[in-house]
Design an enzyme around this catalytic site. Sequence first.
Site: not given
Length: 418
Positions: A204, A258
Amino acid sequence: MRIAVIGLGYIGLPTAIMFASSGHDVIGYDIRRDVVEKVNRGIAHIVEPEIGERLREVVSKGKLRATSDYNDLKGADAFIICVQTPLSNGVPDLTYLESAIKTIAKVIEKEALVVIESTVPPGTTERMAKLLEELTGLKEGEDFYVAHAPERVMPGRIFKELVYNSRIIGGVSEKASILAEKLYRSFVKGRIFLTTATTAEMVKLMENTFRDVNIALANEFAFLAHKYGVNVYEAIELANTHPRVKIHRPGIGVGGHCLPKDPYLLLANVDEDLGLIRKARKINESMPRFAAKLLFEALGEANVDPGDAVVLVLGLAYKGDTDDVRNSPALEFIKIIEKDVKEVRTYDPYVNGTHTILEEAVKGVDAIIIATDHSMFREIEWDKLGNLMRNKIIIDGRNLVKEPPKGFIFKGIGRGDV
Ligand code: SAJ
């Protein structure tokens, strides 16, 4: 199954809706009472296509209910953790995650599955499984199961991507992977790949770091394009005609919840300075300053004293067609210039607290900075808008203006050709 979703934010709420609409009984837990109350009335507190009607449907059918009382989580077969994992002073802040684990420890029953969707530094899921063991006296892999299933969706496309994106699932034990895969198959039509928890965490973080480093490279190409008198966007488009090249877009900066954070999560447990990833972050963090430099150069060319200048920032959101201002480069840009100019105005049709009519916002300004690539900004008729400006300066931070309009001082990030 009875599923508890902990954290009803950008990821948790859509995920809760998807589990509920695929037949599960879902209880959403959030410490924010206003969020809980809204969800129970079938009102979404975030902006996302389709979310309103989907939420109303599952709430009215009694498949999704929200609560702030952990006692309501008793009897859950699965807990899905979707809490934030922000950076505080450059260090990952896992307090929300730890408090979710502590809440679960109070109610978890044997055979339950715990899935962490939140983005976390490698090693965290295993550590959380240990914490749960310590708090409950139970054993992962025998009494309960813990897996990491990182979310991978793009705001604005969440309900499509939740279904069709492939998923990475990493169990602390093998059985945890298998149980989590079965659960996510309730609505996932994409492929599901099983691995270890720490690999899933790293995957991720690598995805978003790849994007961040690629954008940093594009931004460095933009600096070079100014030296060589080249339009970097044309150069990138041409380079990308090569079958194995895919350069991202330069711009005023990299925002959101993010990309500015995940590279630091990836480096969180590493002492050596490996160089590249951190350098890429620094390049991307410097882009609002580069945009400010272009602005002051343009004001100089127009003989406007910065102390007299009125500046309009077009777009506050971190990316086009959203209302999300988290870590937005537009805000960073404003922080940099506000002490040196007379007035900074903002216009963003998606963001409250900014001007609501473009023509009014533009009246009497000396310069416009394009900070967000909202689609509607592509339709702007610059000649008309120019008539309302005191000085006609455009600084394009998002390559929205392909042909600089006549009579303007135009500068754009990566536009070494003008
Ligand atoms: N940006 C550029 N140049 C580009 C692409 C983006 O400057 O070529 C800027 C955008 O303007 C924005 C920032 O980067 O300010 C981030 O935008 P984004 O569209 O790359 O990413 P997010 O943060 O909206 O979503 C990303 C996605 N990750 C990837 O595409 C690898 C999404 O799939 C993840 O789920 C999400 O991060 C997340 O939650 O991790």
